[in-house]
Write an enzyme that holds these catalytic residues in place. Sequence first.
Site, PDB file in Angstrom:
ATOM      1  N   GLU A 141       0.847  -1.204   0.000  1.00 43.71           N
ATOM      2  CA  GLU A 141       0.000   0.000   0.000  1.00 43.71           C
ATOM      3  C   GLU A 141       0.877   1.247   0.000  1.00 43.71           C
ATOM      4  O   GLU A 141       0.647   2.199   0.743  1.00 43.71           O
ATOM      5  CB  GLU A 141      -0.916  -0.002   1.228  1.00 43.71           C
ATOM      6  CG  GLU A 141      -1.750  -1.278   1.360  1.00 43.71           C
ATOM      7  CD  GLU A 141      -2.625  -1.305   2.602  1.00 43.71           C
ATOM      8  OE1 GLU A 141      -2.330  -0.553   3.557  1.00 43.71           O
ATOM      9  OE2 GLU A 141      -3.594  -2.059   2.634  1.00 43.71           O
TER      10      GLU A 141
ATOM     11  N   CYS B  13     -10.632   0.429   7.714  1.00 42.20           N
ATOM     12  CA  CYS B  13     -10.077   1.710   8.162  1.00 42.20           C
ATOM     13  C   CYS B  13     -10.654   2.889   7.390  1.00 42.20           C
ATOM     14  O   CYS B  13     -10.819   3.980   7.943  1.00 42.20           O
ATOM     15  CB  CYS B  13      -8.556   1.694   8.044  1.00 42.20           C
ATOM     16  SG  CYS B  13      -7.933   1.318   6.394  1.00 42.20           S
TER      17      CYS B  13
END
Length: 648
Positions: A317, A413
């Site tokens: 990521e 998240c």
Amino acid sequence: MKKTAKEVNVSQVKVADGFWSGMQEKVIDVVIPFQEKVLNDEVPGVAKSHAIENFRIAAGLSQGEFYGMVFQDSDLAKWLEGVAYSLSVKPDPALEKRTDDIIDIIEKAQQPDGYLNTYFTIKEPEHRWQNLHECHELYCAGHMMEAAVAYFDVTGKDKLLHVMERMADHIIDRFGPEEDKEHGIPGHQEVEIGLMKLYRATGKEKYRDMAKYFLEERGKNPDYFHQEKLKRGWQHWGQYSIEAMDVTYNQAHEPIYDQKEAVGHAVRALYMYTAMADVAGADGDERMYQACRTLWDNVVNKKMYITGALGGNPEGEAFSNNYELPNDMAYAETCASIAMVFFAHRMLEMEMDGAYADIMEKELYNSTISGMQLDGKKYFYVNPLECEPGVSGKLFGYQHSLPVRPGWYACACCPPNLVRLVTSLGQYCWSENESTIYSHLMIGQRAQLEKADVTVETSYPWEGRTRYTVAPKTEEAFTFAIHIPYYVKPEDRRVFLTVNGEKLDMQKLVKKGYAYITRRWEDGDVVEVEFPMEVRKAYANQHVREDAGCVALLRGPVVYCFEGVDNGELIQSLRIPKELKAEAVTCEEGVLKGNVLLKFEGLRMVGSDELYSEEPPVKEKAQMTAIPYYAWANRGENQMRVWMQEEV
């Protein structure tokens, strides 16, 4: 550099805007209740959360096992922060009561020494603080600190604030530069942001000092996490090994003052940069400020997508190499764009430079809200700039890049992060110091500032007209500074800046992207800004190989994209004409109702059906439609592209 202006509390601003009010209402009326049900495991068919039940078990109010990610507590923390801000937008006594009840549970889950983390309290109490690299105790604490401060700021209730002060004191007792303390750092930066907010809420300098310690300790010992792993002899993720880890992933490879390039996990990095800017402003730390400037320049000028998205490498990521910005394989996590808003906001507090406000605006109108479906019920974790059905979300290397938004995630998240951003929008609109009120965003609202109450009426982002009505609270002269977006040219005769109808010379008033108007203000004084909203072509740096020969279309702050549902199959065969004459049309029906679309005559390249042919394709006229990027993937699965080839 010391802060030149202070932030405005979210409760001082009431958004009343044609674009954002509907989004706030959707978040408050649809998203927050939905997420509350998810957090209580009351929604069938979506990934189980168990976050609230974990706290009940840790508090001794329920029996059972911990469920979820090791950082599951943070989902609840971000939701609580979003709820706090929502109460400033739309008071809801019933929601506030349910939130108070959840806070009671959190308080009961806190251990006698101040420690608060449901995973280790329930599942592995003997392993507390042994795995900072993977297990995110500090990350969860940081998010809960942010929630505590937000709830205190909006409601005045301090129970959660005191809970998190005790947790912060516990952290200070354990970590620090002293010989008898652990010289540890967070595996996932966040607690630094929470500690700085706790510092401002309480005035206790020890929280600021702890934030600065975590930042400055980072990278001093690049081998810290490896030594930690060898010492404990176990791993949370996967099988234990004695191999060293890639510490560029969490920016622990060198001290923050030596870091010149944004590397590693994008959200970790941007949370760290946000905290660095916050500490630099609070301390007047010029060295840390210059470190922020260096990293800002690298992110914005070499690693940011045109939508504001960040993170070109799905492996980790992460940020990729300079100029490596693949469109269809982009990671572009929603949380990273949200974190960039935070970073820009903190930089603005130190230096009123329109470049920071421009990036904040780019993020808000594009790659943050693209993370939520228009009805508020589904979410993207990843925000690519190109989508191909049958490939995106399916083939190796593309599984992360989904063509439609799922309802929820096991690692959730992004959805609550977006909630807290949208509900706290007002605090990003203004800054104020002894002499000046700064308006950063053209958002309709009523703001109660120290020097004046200001009512803002605007048709932005669809039209370039904004009206500010000032009600001063002082008879002394002061300055009202309005951010003028980078694409507005003050020398353009179609650009107007007036006070009570009298035109001002904008060219003389604009400095670093802000028009400064100084006068003794009278009640009802009106400042108006007007500028044309033209369709603009953007070209990528030639180092960005994926975008060579392509253009992207923009209008105002909005980046546009093309979907197959409007443009037929093979949108890669379409070409943007050299002489673009696009019409901006407001959509009157369907899920895109109210959005401004771009319509124009382009070209389609039509070639042989053979795989390869020596006959060149021929040009045919084609009617083309572009929609705002944030609104893509709301009409089923189909092709999408931001960057389109231009007619040769």
